[in-house]
Design a protein around this motif. Structure first.
Motif, PDB file in Angstrom:
ATOM      1  N   MET A   1       0.842  -1.190   0.000  1.00 41.60           N
ATOM      2  CA  MET A   1       0.000   0.000   0.000  1.00 41.60           C
ATOM      3  C   MET A   1       0.879   1.242   0.000  1.00 41.60           C
ATOM      4  O   MET A   1       1.870   1.299   0.737  1.00 41.60           O
ATOM      5  CB  MET A   1      -0.897   0.019   1.237  1.00 41.60           C
ATOM      6  N   GLU A   2       0.508   2.211  -0.804  1.00 48.25           N
ATOM      7  CA  GLU A   2       1.241   3.479  -0.825  1.00 48.25           C
ATOM      8  C   GLU A   2       0.248   4.626  -0.883  1.00 48.25           C
ATOM      9  O   GLU A   2      -0.763   4.568  -1.590  1.00 48.25           O
ATOM     10  CB  GLU A   2       2.190   3.555  -2.024  1.00 48.25           C
ATOM     11  N   ASP A  30      -4.167  -3.042  -3.372  1.00 52.02           N
ATOM     12  CA  ASP A  30      -4.827  -4.204  -4.000  1.00 52.02           C
ATOM     13  C   ASP A  30      -5.066  -4.002  -5.495  1.00 52.02           C
ATOM     14  O   ASP A  30      -6.104  -4.402  -6.031  1.00 52.02           O
ATOM     15  CB  ASP A  30      -6.165  -4.494  -3.304  1.00 52.02           C
ATOM     16  N   GLY A  31      -4.144  -3.372  -6.174  1.00 51.55           N
ATOM     17  CA  GLY A  31      -4.278  -3.150  -7.610  1.00 51.55           C
ATOM     18  C   GLY A  31      -5.190  -1.997  -7.984  1.00 51.55           C
ATOM     19  O   GLY A  31      -5.375  -1.724  -9.179  1.00 51.55           O
ATOM     20  N   CYS A  32      -5.767  -1.323  -6.992  1.00 49.39           N
ATOM     21  CA  CYS A  32      -6.643  -0.169  -7.253  1.00 49.39           C
ATOM     22  C   CYS A  32      -5.857   1.128  -7.116  1.00 49.39           C
ATOM     23  O   CYS A  32      -4.903   1.219  -6.338  1.00 49.39           O
ATOM     24  CB  CYS A  32      -7.817  -0.161  -6.275  1.00 49.39           C
ATOM     25  N   ALA A  57      -5.460   7.391 -14.720  1.00 48.25           N
ATOM     26  CA  ALA A  57      -5.501   5.943 -14.508  1.00 48.25           C
ATOM     27  C   ALA A  57      -6.224   5.548 -13.220  1.00 48.25           C
ATOM     28  O   ALA A  57      -6.247   4.370 -12.869  1.00 48.25           O
ATOM     29  CB  ALA A  57      -4.082   5.377 -14.487  1.00 48.25           C
ATOM     30  N   ILE A  58      -6.840   6.512 -12.525  1.00 50.39           N
ATOM     31  CA  ILE A  58      -7.504   6.146 -11.271  1.00 50.39           C
ATOM     32  C   ILE A  58      -8.684   5.208 -11.542  1.00 50.39           C
ATOM     33  O   ILE A  58      -9.340   5.290 -12.583  1.00 50.39           O
ATOM     34  CB  ILE A  58      -7.985   7.382 -10.480  1.00 50.39           C
ATOM     35  N   THR A  59      -8.914   4.317 -10.596  1.00 56.13           N
ATOM     36  CA  THR A  59     -10.032   3.372 -10.693  1.00 56.13           C
ATOM     37  C   THR A  59     -11.178   3.753  -9.767  1.00 56.13           C
ATOM     38  O   THR A  59     -12.324   3.363 -10.005  1.00 56.13           O
ATOM     39  CB  THR A  59      -9.563   1.954 -10.338  1.00 56.13           C
ATOM     40  N   ASN A 133      -9.480  -5.471   1.372  1.00 57.21           N
ATOM     41  CA  ASN A 133      -8.635  -4.816   2.368  1.00 57.21           C
ATOM     42  C   ASN A 133      -8.823  -3.304   2.446  1.00 57.21           C
ATOM     43  O   ASN A 133      -8.072  -2.619   3.144  1.00 57.21           O
ATOM     44  CB  ASN A 133      -7.158  -5.106   2.059  1.00 57.21           C
ATOM     45  N   CYS A 134      -9.808  -2.782   1.743  1.00 53.01           N
ATOM     46  CA  CYS A 134     -10.030  -1.331   1.728  1.00 53.01           C
ATOM     47  C   CYS A 134     -11.525  -1.055   1.811  1.00 53.01           C
ATOM     48  O   CYS A 134     -12.290  -1.468   0.932  1.00 53.01           O
ATOM     49  CB  CYS A 134      -9.445  -0.734   0.449  1.00 53.01           C
ATOM     50  N   VAL A 135     -11.939  -0.356   2.855  1.00 46.94           N
ATOM     51  CA  VAL A 135     -13.364  -0.126   3.069  1.00 46.94           C
ATOM     52  C   VAL A 135     -13.660   1.349   3.302  1.00 46.94           C
ATOM     53  O   VAL A 135     -12.973   2.032   4.065  1.00 46.94           O
ATOM     54  CB  VAL A 135     -13.894  -0.973   4.250  1.00 46.94           C
TER      55      VAL A 135
END
Length: 269
Positions: A1-2, A30-32, A57-59, A133-135
């Motif tokens: 995570m960054e 997590d690839g997002c 490139a943001i998701t 892992n991200c909420v």
């Protein structure tokens, strides 16, 4: 995570980024590629370019709440980028009309309909898991008696004005090997309420770090009880910024591991 700080009140010396009293963070997890808030102006876009962050490139785009120092920069982001495939996540009340006690408009320049037309809008008052892992925490319940919500102006609901207690204020919780990392905008809900709720939602009591505005200005009993609460959690690092006064930071730094925050900061876990 960054996590990279794209907009904040402060900037680091000799790095020549733009600062403003606002918030915008870029998060990779997590690839997002998640943009958390969009500041007040296009400053975050300029800073992102200098930092090598590709906003096209943001998701996901997450709004912490609907005040204009967290949402207004969206206008420039949408002008420059196609956001049709971007998930836009916010509390359902985020885009209500908001004014301060003098009648000044302090809300988002966006309407909910405009957001729906721009991207994949996902309003949620309940916890919304972007990944495992991200909420996005949704509406934050009051967990501590010293963190009651305060009115900040008014909001208009279906043409009727009412007192605004910023119920749309929310945060992100990210699970890491070192515990939760919590990212907040202004913490109108109370930073301890947010932290307690994040631990409950994620089933994790370890806190690796907390970044964001804590909305603490006075050296009063609330600050003392906040420091006491957070101190008992053995948090590894605190990153108070945006809406935290120097006096509050100094008091926190006496007993908590407080880190300096400014545009250009990168946090890697």
């Amino acid at each position: 995570m960054e996590i990279k700080v794209l907009a904040d009140n402060n900037t680091y010396i000799d790095q020549y980024f733009l600062g403003e009293p606002a918030v915008s963070y870029y998060i990779e997890a997590d690839g997002c590629r998640i943009l958390f808030d969009t500041g007040y102006s296009p400053a975050f876009i300029s800073n992102a370019s200098k930092m090598g962050v590709e906003l096209e490139a943001i998701t996901h785009l997450v709004f912490s709440h609907g005040h204009n120092d967290h949402t207004r920069g969206f206008c420039w982001l949408a002008e420059k980028n196609d956001l049709r495939n971007v998930e836009i996540i916010a509390h359902p009340g985020c885009f209500d009309e908001k004014t301060d006690e003098t009648g000044l408009d302090i809300g988002s320049p966006l309407t909910e309909d405009e957001v729906r037309r721009t991207g994949k809008y996902r309003p949620s008052a309940s916890p919304y898991f972007i990944t495992g892992n991200c909420v996005f925490l949704g509406e934050i319940p009051q967990k501590n008696d010293f963190e009651t919500r305060k009115q900040i102006g008014t909001r208009k609901i279906r043409g009727v004005k009412e007192r605004d207690y910023v119920m749309d204020d929310s945060a992100l919780a990210l699970k890491t090997d070192q515990g939760l990392f919590i990212v907040t905008g202004c913490s109108h809900s109370g930073i301890c309420n947010i932290t307690e709720y994040a631990m409950e939602v994620c089933g994790e009591r370890r806190i690796a770090g907390i970044l964001g505005g804590f909305h603490l200005f006075d050296t009063d009993s609330r600050l003392e009880r906040t420091i006491d609460y957070l101190g008992k959690l053995n948090v590894k690092a605190f990153y108070p910024c945006h809406c935290v006064s120097f006096k509050a930071k100094a008091k926190m730094n006496e007993v908590l591991p407080v880190e300096e925050v400014g545009v250009g900061l990168s946090i890697v876990l």
